[in-house]
Design a protein around this motif. Sequence first.
Motif, short mmCIF file in Angstrom:
data_model
loop_
_atom_site.label_atom_id
_atom_site.label_comp_id
_atom_site.label_asym_id
_atom_site.label_seq_id
_atom_site.Cartn_x
_atom_site.Cartn_y
_atom_site.Cartn_z
N ALA A 59 24.19 -10.07 55.03
CA ALA A 59 24.04 -8.83 55.18
C ALA A 59 24.96 -8.39 56.52
O ALA A 59 25.12 -7.13 56.94
CB ALA A 59 22.68 -8.88 56.04
N LYS A 60 25.76 -9.30 57.21
CA LYS A 60 26.54 -8.87 58.08
C LYS A 60 27.97 -8.18 57.58
O LYS A 60 28.48 -7.62 58.21
CB LYS A 60 27.35 -10.28 58.96
N TYR A 61 27.90 -8.31 56.27
CA TYR A 61 29.46 -7.98 55.52
C TYR A 61 29.08 -6.76 54.57
O TYR A 61 29.01 -6.89 53.54
CB TYR A 61 30.07 -9.03 54.88
N PRO A 62 29.13 -5.31 55.10
CA PRO A 62 28.75 -4.26 54.17
C PRO A 62 29.55 -4.04 53.04
O PRO A 62 29.21 -3.63 52.20
CB PRO A 62 28.57 -3.34 55.21
N ASP A 63 30.88 -4.39 53.23
CA ASP A 63 31.77 -4.04 52.30
C ASP A 63 31.59 -5.14 51.01
O ASP A 63 31.90 -4.67 49.91
CB ASP A 63 33.42 -4.18 52.57
N ILE A 64 31.23 -6.28 51.39
CA ILE A 64 30.72 -7.28 50.29
C ILE A 64 29.63 -6.80 49.67
O ILE A 64 29.54 -6.87 48.22
CB ILE A 64 30.78 -8.71 50.80
N LEU A 65 28.81 -6.41 50.31
CA LEU A 65 27.37 -5.86 49.98
C LEU A 65 27.23 -4.79 48.91
O LEU A 65 26.95 -4.80 47.69
CB LEU A 65 26.30 -5.57 50.96
N ALA A 66 28.68 -3.91 49.07
CA ALA A 66 28.67 -2.63 48.55
C ALA A 66 29.31 -2.89 47.29
O ALA A 66 29.26 -2.24 46.17
CB ALA A 66 29.13 -1.63 49.19
N ALA A 67 30.23 -3.96 47.22
CA ALA A 67 31.10 -4.30 46.09
C ALA A 67 30.43 -5.16 45.15
O ALA A 67 30.53 -6.24 44.99
CB ALA A 67 32.10 -5.01 46.52
N GLN A 68 29.68 -4.47 44.17
CA GLN A 68 28.93 -5.24 43.20
C GLN A 68 28.47 -4.25 42.07
O GLN A 68 28.45 -3.12 42.34
CB GLN A 68 27.81 -5.84 43.68
N LYS A 69 28.39 -4.63 40.96
CA LYS A 69 28.04 -3.67 39.64
C LYS A 69 26.76 -4.87 39.03
O LYS A 69 26.98 -5.88 38.43
CB LYS A 69 28.89 -3.66 38.74
N ASP A 70 25.45 -4.13 39.23
CA ASP A 70 24.37 -4.69 38.57
C ASP A 70 24.27 -6.09 39.16
O ASP A 70 23.63 -7.04 38.30
CB ASP A 70 24.41 -4.77 37.11
N GLY A 71 24.59 -6.37 40.40
CA GLY A 71 24.13 -7.46 40.85
C GLY A 71 25.66 -8.57 40.92
O GLY A 71 25.30 -9.59 41.51
N VAL A 72 26.43 -8.25 40.13
CA VAL A 72 27.69 -9.07 39.89
C VAL A 72 28.78 -8.77 40.92
O VAL A 72 29.14 -7.72 40.94
CB VAL A 72 28.18 -9.06 38.56
N PRO A 73 29.18 -9.66 41.79
CA PRO A 73 30.15 -9.27 42.90
C PRO A 73 31.54 -8.87 42.22
O PRO A 73 31.89 -9.29 41.33
CB PRO A 73 30.43 -10.58 43.57
N GLN A 74 32.02 -7.55 42.73
CA GLN A 74 33.28 -7.11 42.58
C GLN A 74 34.12 -7.43 43.74
O GLN A 74 34.26 -7.08 44.71
CB GLN A 74 33.23 -5.71 42.39
N LEU A 75 35.00 -8.61 43.24
CA LEU A 75 35.89 -9.30 44.43
C LEU A 75 37.18 -8.53 44.57
O LEU A 75 37.58 -7.74 43.80
CB LEU A 75 36.38 -10.56 43.67
N TRP A 76 37.52 -8.28 45.73
CA TRP A 76 38.98 -7.98 46.18
C TRP A 76 39.10 -6.47 45.97
O TRP A 76 40.22 -5.93 45.31
CB TRP A 76 40.24 -8.58 45.27
N LYS A 77 38.02 -5.72 46.59
CA LYS A 77 37.98 -4.25 46.22
C LYS A 77 38.86 -3.63 47.14
O LYS A 77 39.58 -2.60 46.79
CB LYS A 77 36.65 -3.79 46.46
N ASN A 78 39.44 -4.10 48.34
CA ASN A 78 40.39 -3.62 49.13
C ASN A 78 40.59 -4.43 50.37
O ASN A 78 39.93 -5.53 50.29
CB ASN A 78 39.90 -2.02 49.81
N GLU A 79 41.43 -3.98 51.28
CA GLU A 79 41.84 -5.03 52.47
C GLU A 79 40.56 -5.08 53.51
O GLU A 79 40.56 -6.16 54.01
CB GLU A 79 42.74 -4.14 53.09
N SER A 80 39.72 -4.25 53.50
CA SER A 80 38.41 -4.26 54.36
C SER A 80 37.55 -5.36 53.71
O SER A 80 37.12 -6.32 54.51
CB SER A 80 37.88 -2.97 54.65
N TRP A 81 37.41 -5.44 52.54
CA TRP A 81 36.72 -6.35 51.68
C TRP A 81 37.31 -7.80 52.06
O TRP A 81 36.53 -8.50 52.38
CB TRP A 81 36.64 -6.06 50.11
N ALA A 82 38.61 -7.92 52.03
CA ALA A 82 39.20 -9.25 51.92
C ALA A 82 39.13 -9.78 53.59
O ALA A 82 38.62 -11.04 53.63
CB ALA A 82 40.55 -8.94 51.66
#
Length: 287
Positions: A59-82
């Motif tokens: 929950a501390k990491y909003p960019d990681i939480l937002a980067a998902q599709k139907d619950g599957v994580p979307q890795l390496w969305k951008n530099e902030s995610w990284a």
Amino acid sequence: MTSFEMIKYHGKEYPEDIPLRIEEIAAHFDITKIGGSLSRSLHTEYSYGKRKFNSALIAKYPDILAAQKDGVPQLWKNESWASQFANFIFDLVGGGPAPKVIEIHPPFNDYTDLTGFVRSYSEFENKIKARFPETELLVENRCGSVYHGGRFVLSKIKDIEALCEKIANAGLGLKIAYDIPQIYTAHNVKTEDKYISLLEETKPLREFIGGVHLWGKSISSTGRKVAHCGDLNSYFGDQGIKEHFLQAFKDCFDDDVARKMVLEVNSGNDDLQSIVADLQSVGIRFV
């Protein structure tokens, strides 16, 4: 000489002559703490299936939480995610020793490509190396997920070749965790010639390969092959093909570099030990 350093996989038992100094530790997005009695190889999020994303840590990491599709994580969305991904790993490690290895996994091609991955990953590597300068960073080639709408950008041999070129041009320390059964699945390999030719295509890339994954497949009661179960006998189903594979595998990595090896066998210890015996039968050493 072809040699490997074995990474202990889960609670598996290994032959007494196999040195074990490092163990694989789950570090995906639903993990909140890590243990282990040996040095650690962190197996980070691999986006095969859905995650709960319900811990106080994630929950501390909003960019990681937002980067998902139907619950599957979307890795390496951008530099902030990284950047947040690096901080997530720092939180997991806490005040413990630096991991020996951090294994990462590629993104999907419906929102980025290899160029975008390298751009985002560079931010991650800079942060990790500033804190853990001796940690090895490996990315695994992937094939297969419940994710819909895209495929992994690092799946076939041409993808690995392209990534190696980008790694060299960017001066990054990233190396490949080369999963051989997954490369065979990505290419839908059915024949002995193709099993061998893919290893021959791999050989020029071996300077970029820091680790290897091997595992078997077993035949279920319905006749379906089950991944990560069984040994090389049940995987190939033909003694001659298995023996030719073992020799080609040895030749591919015969450069006096001791790479990491993970035997991802989820069935019994007998299957894992069978694979070890097969590798040793052609003169592969474990150091």
